[in-house]
Enzyme design. Structure first.
Site, mmCIF file in Angstrom:
data_model
loop_
_atom_site.group_PDB
_atom_site.id
_atom_site.type_symbol
_atom_site.label_atom_id
_atom_site.label_comp_id
_atom_site.label_asym_id
_atom_site.label_seq_id
_atom_site.Cartn_x
_atom_site.Cartn_y
_atom_site.Cartn_z
ATOM 1 N N HIS A 231 0.829 -1.207 0.000
ATOM 2 C CA HIS A 231 0.000 0.000 0.000
ATOM 3 C C HIS A 231 0.862 1.256 0.000
ATOM 4 O O HIS A 231 0.588 2.211 -0.721
ATOM 5 C CB HIS A 231 -0.909 -0.007 1.227
ATOM 6 C CG HIS A 231 -2.082 -0.925 1.090
ATOM 7 N ND1 HIS A 231 -3.017 -1.077 2.089
ATOM 8 C CD2 HIS A 231 -2.482 -1.733 0.078
ATOM 9 C CE1 HIS A 231 -3.941 -1.937 1.696
ATOM 10 N NE2 HIS A 231 -3.627 -2.359 0.484
ATOM 11 N N TYR B 98 -9.486 4.513 2.847
ATOM 12 C CA TYR B 98 -10.091 3.432 3.619
ATOM 13 C C TYR B 98 -11.612 3.561 3.796
ATOM 14 O O TYR B 98 -12.323 2.558 3.709
ATOM 15 C CB TYR B 98 -9.371 3.279 4.964
ATOM 16 C CG TYR B 98 -8.086 2.507 4.815
ATOM 17 C CD1 TYR B 98 -8.071 1.119 4.856
ATOM 18 C CD2 TYR B 98 -6.877 3.162 4.577
ATOM 19 C CE1 TYR B 98 -6.895 0.409 4.683
ATOM 20 C CE2 TYR B 98 -5.697 2.463 4.407
ATOM 21 C CZ TYR B 98 -5.715 1.079 4.458
ATOM 22 O OH TYR B 98 -4.544 0.378 4.272
ATOM 23 N N GLU C 90 0.852 1.765 8.237
ATOM 24 C CA GLU C 90 1.308 2.460 7.029
ATOM 25 C C GLU C 90 1.827 3.862 7.330
ATOM 26 O O GLU C 90 2.731 4.348 6.643
ATOM 27 C CB GLU C 90 0.186 2.487 6.006
ATOM 28 C CG GLU C 90 -0.078 1.106 5.412
ATOM 29 C CD GLU C 90 -1.426 0.972 4.726
ATOM 30 O OE1 GLU C 90 -2.039 2.017 4.386
ATOM 31 O OE2 GLU C 90 -1.886 -0.162 4.539
ATOM 32 N N TYR D 106 11.526 -4.057 -3.093
ATOM 33 C CA TYR D 106 11.117 -3.668 -4.433
ATOM 34 C C TYR D 106 10.785 -2.178 -4.477
ATOM 35 O O TYR D 106 10.667 -1.516 -3.436
ATOM 36 C CB TYR D 106 9.886 -4.469 -4.877
ATOM 37 C CG TYR D 106 8.725 -4.400 -3.916
ATOM 38 C CD1 TYR D 106 7.860 -3.307 -3.892
ATOM 39 C CD2 TYR D 106 8.487 -5.430 -2.992
ATOM 40 C CE1 TYR D 106 6.803 -3.240 -2.983
ATOM 41 C CE2 TYR D 106 7.435 -5.365 -2.083
ATOM 42 C CZ TYR D 106 6.601 -4.275 -2.089
ATOM 43 O OH TYR D 106 5.570 -4.191 -1.184
ATOM 44 N N SER E 99 11.434 -5.917 -8.180
ATOM 45 C CA SER E 99 12.476 -6.123 -7.173
ATOM 46 C C SER E 99 13.738 -5.380 -7.562
ATOM 47 O O SER E 99 14.087 -5.287 -8.749
ATOM 48 C CB SER E 99 12.791 -7.608 -7.036
ATOM 49 O OG SER E 99 11.658 -8.327 -6.608
ATOM 50 N N GLY F 46 12.917 -18.570 -13.280
ATOM 51 C CA GLY F 46 12.707 -17.444 -14.186
ATOM 52 C C GLY F 46 13.140 -16.127 -13.586
ATOM 53 O O GLY F 46 14.206 -16.012 -12.972
ATOM 54 N N GLY G 61 12.132 -14.781 -11.068
ATOM 55 C CA GLY G 61 12.109 -14.826 -9.618
ATOM 56 C C GLY G 61 13.479 -14.713 -8.980
ATOM 57 O O GLY G 61 13.583 -14.556 -7.758
#
Length: 403
Positions: free
Chosen positions: A85, A95, A137, A189, A208, A275, A277
């Site tokens: 988020h 929210y 958050e 990331y 990432s 892959g 990943g």
């Protein structure tokens, strides 16, 4: 705090959510975007088309209902979602919109079964859950602005564009303002926000960071999902591969994510990727071999063949430099050139006997990432081997799924 009556009403809805959860969340997103189309600038359109976002939300709502009397048990999940988020720019004012729409979707799908008592209980519960997210958050937003960080999205210039394989390209990104870069934990990331010509809404994708921290740039390594952009997630990756060049500007959020390597652990570590990943795991790999000399490391990567094998030379150079590291490649469809040169160690898919052989011990920390079917297989094998749950660490690209 929720009353005991409210808790019991919420728990009574668990079987209903198990049966109708995805129908409710699918209707939720339909209603949300119909009333607030501007939110399409935040949500990943591809995950919507594939149904992954709807399923992930249904699982989250179900988990909240099951644990409504002990919400502290799902705090790790709250933090994981909170990272996403924060990187997307979700704010407290979103929210109430979500809560109002979720209650409307529950009423719409369940009809008369959604009694006033049930709807009110869920309204009360949503308020508590939303407050937890907002609190978590808020801390993340504050942390993101510290030590070279920033709020929202920041302009980065593409310093270099490097083709890593026939389907993966790396982008080396430096701040347009010339100011310092925020540090990051290997495995984290960034969100990339893009305006694609001809598209009505902005697209945000999370990639990432694939190099070590402490460099004067960020590196993301992006798989081209579809050369023509016809697949659900093909538009953004195809645009990056075909249109974005050195000198162009991309807009990035500050680094986020909780899939990070535990540097307090000194036991052997095994990285297993499929892959694209491998991108967060390569960042972790740099961190471990450079800061924990002597810690045994195994890096296992599965891909189709040598043409699709990204960052191979980079990892092999690390293995040559650090005796603690051994790297193994598994090719599912090796080419004739691969067979002639023998640049791989196993043909086919990773299986448990081979995994045991190269990993050497189950008394290790295992980190794995890749397509969901790949991760299901790896998870099943490691559980079958008897690896403890606490030693299994994995990351989904996109909304979380069940392994």
């Amino acid at each position: 705090m929720l009353s005991e009556k409210t808790i019991q009403v919420i728990k009574s809805t668990v079987p209903v959510l198990e049966q109708h959860g995805t129908a409710i969340t699918s209707r939720f997103y339909q209603m949300l975007f119909a009333k607030h189309p501007e939110l399409l600038n935040i949500f990943n359109h591809a995950n919507q088309k594939q149904g992954r976002q709807q399923t992930a939300l249904a699982n989250a709502v179900y988990a909240a209902a099951v644990h409504i009397d002990r919400l502290e048990e799902i705090l790790p999940v709250v933090k994981q979602i909170g990272h996403k988020h924060r990187s997307l720019g979700v704010k407290p004012e979103h929210y109430p919109i979500v809560g109002e729409t979720l209650l409307a979707a529950i009423k719409d799908v369940l009809g008369d079964a959604a009694t006033e008592e049930i709807v009110q209980a869920w309204a009360d519960a949503y308020g508590v859950i939303a407050d937890a997210f907002i609190s978590v958050e808020a801390e993340m937003y504050a942390q993101a602005e510290q030590e070279g960080g920033w709020a929202g999205f920041r302009a980065f210039r593409v310093e270099r564009k490097v083709r890593e394989s026939e389907c993966i390209t790396s982008f080396y990104l430096v701040p347009e303002d010339g100011k310092p870069l925020a540090g990051f934990a290997p495995g984290q990331y960034v969100s990339v926000k893009m305006e694609i010509p001809g598209e009505e809404y902005e697209h945000i994708r999370q990639y990432s960071l694939s190099d070590a921290p402490g460099k004067p740039y960020y590196r993301i390594s992006v798989k081209r999902e579809d050369a023509d952009g016809n697949k659900p997630d093909g538009k953004v990756s195809a645009y990056l591969h075909k249109q974005v060049e050195s000198g162009d500007v991309l807009w990035l959020s500050a680094p986020a994510g909780d899939f990070t390597v535990d540097m307090q652990d000194t036991r052997p570590v095994v990285f297993i990727s499929g892959g694209v990943g491998l991108t967060p795991l390569v960042s972790m790999l740099h961190e471990v071999v450079e800061k924990q000399p002597g810690r045994p490391v195994r890096f296992i990567h599965g891909t189709q063949n040598g043409d699709t094998h990204a960052l191979k030379q980079e990892i092999e150079k690390l293995a040559d430099k650090h005796e603690q590291l051994a790297a193994y490649w598994c090719y599912s469809k090796p080419s004739e050139r691969d067979r002639a040169e023998q640049p791989f160690h196993k043909e086919g898919h990773i299986d448990l006997p081979w995994l045991k052989q190269v990993a050497e011990s189950r008394d290790a920390s295992f980190y794995f990432c890749g397509p969901v079917p790949f991760m299901r297989d790896i998870h099943r094998m490691l559980k079958e081997w008897g690896v403890a749950d606490a030693d299994l660490h994995f990351e989904f690209f996109g909304p979380a799924a069940n392994l």
